[in-house]
Design a protein around this motif. Structure first.
Motif, PDB file in Angstrom:
ATOM      1  N   GLY A  27     -21.170   7.918   2.950  1.00  9.58           N
ATOM      2  CA  GLY A  27     -21.348   7.815   4.397  1.00  9.58           C
ATOM      3  C   GLY A  27     -22.115   8.977   4.994  1.00  9.58           C
ATOM      4  N   ALA A  48     -27.574   9.227   6.705  1.00  8.05           N
ATOM      5  CA  ALA A  48     -28.407   9.685   7.821  1.00  8.05           C
ATOM      6  C   ALA A  48     -28.650  11.180   7.731  1.00  8.05           C
ATOM      7  CB  ALA A  48     -27.751   9.333   9.151  1.00  8.05           C
ATOM      8  N   LEU A  61     -28.456   2.900  11.734  1.00  6.85           N
ATOM      9  CA  LEU A  61     -27.324   3.790  11.975  1.00  6.85           C
ATOM     10  C   LEU A  61     -27.512   4.593  13.262  1.00  6.85           C
ATOM     11  CD1 LEU A  61     -26.741   5.083   8.334  1.00  6.85           C
ATOM     12  CD2 LEU A  61     -25.204   3.611   9.642  1.00  6.85           C
ATOM     13  N   GLN A  91     -26.839   2.312  16.064  1.00  5.54           N
ATOM     14  CA  GLN A  91     -25.391   2.117  16.147  1.00  5.54           C
ATOM     15  C   GLN A  91     -24.726   3.312  16.801  1.00  5.54           C
ATOM     16  OE1 GLN A  91     -23.172   2.383  12.441  1.00  5.54           O
ATOM     17  NE2 GLN A  91     -21.859   0.696  13.077  1.00  5.54           N
ATOM     18  N   SER A  92     -25.178   4.517  16.453  1.00  6.33           N
ATOM     19  CA  SER A  92     -24.600   5.729  17.008  1.00  6.33           C
ATOM     20  C   SER A  92     -24.772   5.786  18.523  1.00  6.33           C
ATOM     21  CB  SER A  92     -25.242   6.959  16.360  1.00  6.33           C
ATOM     22  OG  SER A  92     -24.724   8.145  16.897  1.00  6.33           O
ATOM     23  N   LYS A 102     -17.488  13.672  15.877  1.00 10.65           N
ATOM     24  CA  LYS A 102     -18.939  13.468  15.876  1.00 10.65           C
ATOM     25  C   LYS A 102     -19.652  14.472  16.773  1.00 10.65           C
ATOM     26  CE  LYS A 102     -22.156   9.582  16.601  1.00 10.65           C
ATOM     27  NZ  LYS A 102     -22.658   9.430  15.228  1.00 10.65           N
ATOM     28  N   ASN A 118     -26.106  12.682  15.464  1.00 11.36           N
ATOM     29  CA  ASN A 118     -26.365  11.515  14.614  1.00 11.36           C
ATOM     30  C   ASN A 118     -26.083  11.781  13.142  1.00 11.36           C
ATOM     31  OD1 ASN A 118     -27.331   9.767  16.739  1.00 11.36           O
ATOM     32  ND2 ASN A 118     -29.198  10.994  16.784  1.00 11.36           N
ATOM     33  N   GLN A 173     -21.748   9.862  10.794  1.00 15.09           N
ATOM     34  CA  GLN A 173     -21.650   8.413  10.974  1.00 15.09           C
ATOM     35  C   GLN A 173     -20.221   8.021  11.318  1.00 15.09           C
ATOM     36  OE1 GLN A 173     -24.781   8.234   7.335  1.00 15.09           O
ATOM     37  NE2 GLN A 173     -23.330   6.537   7.431  1.00 15.09           N
ATOM     38  N   SER A 201     -17.808   4.459  11.423  1.00 17.60           N
ATOM     39  CA  SER A 201     -17.708   3.025  11.172  1.00 17.60           C
ATOM     40  C   SER A 201     -17.108   2.304  12.365  1.00 17.60           C
ATOM     41  CB  SER A 201     -16.868   2.749   9.921  1.00 17.60           C
ATOM     42  OG  SER A 201     -15.566   3.295  10.073  1.00 17.60           O
TER      43      SER A 201
END
Length: 376
Positions: free
Chosen positions: A41, A44, A72, A75-76, A106, A113, A116, A118
């Protein structure tokens, strides 16, 4: 493959310290780097480093990796925007909310970024779950899965929300420690938005990590999280941490995590001999560990209570098949009006698991039979 892990860790260490990036050693393919990064994971983050080293790469794997990272990143952006909007929606409805796990971790990374997620994880009070669910359904989410301490809601294409009523499942040995979690949290300018103080948030990170380690394992990203957190909060109350971790019985595990984190992402020194088994387990586990490990570790835990393998087999399987009434009500709303239908709903659940292979039903049974957990 050890060389691949060594390089990825060295690359991440340089990125985190804003130092010159090490070139990719000969003999390591882009495909190997992509495979390991994805398993843990961190694709990125690793891509960001490699992109600085070789921005004009024409390897076919590079385009695949780049496309995945772009997804990704999208998504972030959506996750962070949705996190803030959900907090606003909940708090305006006078629902107390405590964002946990990746929701706050995060923000501590140098580049937001790089970490990640989920899903989004938020804790609400038990009495507010129904109102929160109405708001989520109105917003376009669909209820997807009901667990022992959270419900999963999804909204295509990127959003997954785990709405928690407790920080740990009932079967976790440390659950009682968090029965008063709302008393440990404090609100800020928004009186409905709660946060744990840095020490308690770090302890929860370790408790949650311990849960993964004792089940299926946990990977490189989890160790990196430790490094990032200690950098963000270097002046935590160490006496408080030591006392609480001793109470939880997690001091040895915490020392392992901290030592490995320090070697991998701070100094780059060779890890001590006694840490080799732990480091190897982390490298082999991937982001959340292998489900086979979770089954095996759970059975080993049950073996301490149930020496008889047949009893142990049913002790593992029955709670998975026959969920408690509160959980079944969320999955089968008809039980609110007709609780007498519970046995039929249980039967429907088991049938669905068998027909649609929900929760890796047949894989679990196959593994248990191979391990000899259903016979002497």
């Amino acid at each position: 493959m050890t060389q691949v892990y060594r390089y990825i860790i060295a690359l991440i260490r340089a990125l985190m310290q804003d130092r010159p990036l090490p070139p990719v050693p000969e003999g390591i393919s882009l495909g190997e780097l992509f495979s390991v990064s994805k398993a843990h994971g961190i694709q990125a983050l690793v891509f960001r480093g490699l992109n600085e080293l070789q921005p004009d790469c024409v390897d076919p794997v590079w385009k695949q990796w780049e496309n995945q990272v772009n997804q990704l990143l999208a998504q972030s952006v959506v996750q962070l925007q949705e996190r803030d909007e959900l907090i606003d929606i909940f708090t305006r409805a006078e629902i107390d909310v405590l964002p946990v796990k990746g929701c706050w971790l995060k923000e501590l990374y140098p580049d937001i970024n790089d970490r990640q997620m989920s899903d989004l994880d938020m804790l609400v009070r038990e009495e507010d779950v129904s109102r929160a669910e109405v708001l989520l359904l109105e917003r376009g989410y669909r209820k997807d899965e009901v667990g022992f301490h959270h419900t999963v809601y999804r909204q295509a294409p990127y959003l997954v929300l785990e709405l928690h009523t407790s920080l740990l499942p009932k079967i976790d040995e440390h659950r009682s420690y968090y029965e008063d979690v709302w008393n440990r949290a404090t609100a800020g300018e928004n009186p409905r938005l709660y946060r744990l103080k840095p020490e308690d948030a770090y302890i929860y990170y370790l408790v949650h990590l311990n849960m993964h380690l004792s089940e299926g394992g946990s990977g490189i990203r989890s160790i990196l999280d430790n490094c990032i957190y200690l950098r963000a909060y270097p002046y935590m109350d160490q006496a408080y941490l030591d006392r609480e971790l001793d109470t939880l019985g997690l001091s040895p595990m915490a020392r392992q995590v901290q030592a490995l984190s320090h070697c991998w992402f701070e100094t780059g020194q060779e890890i001590p001999e006694e840490l080799h088994p732990f480091a190897q387990a982390v490298r082999e586990a991937g982001t959340y560990g292998f489900w086979e490990n979770r089954v095996q570790n759970r059975m080993e835990h049950l073996a301490k209570r149930y020496p008889n393998p047949v009893i142990r087999f049913f002790a593992y399987c029955l709670p998975r098949f026959f969920l408690p009434m509160p959980t079944m009500k969320r999955r089968y709303p008809i039980l609110e009006k007709l609780p007498v239908l519970l046995p039929f709903c249980w039967a429907a659940r088991v049938a669905s698991m068998m027909l649609h292979n929900e929760d890796s039903f047949w894989q679990h049974l196959g593994l248990l039979f191979r391990k000899g957990e259903c016979h002497g």
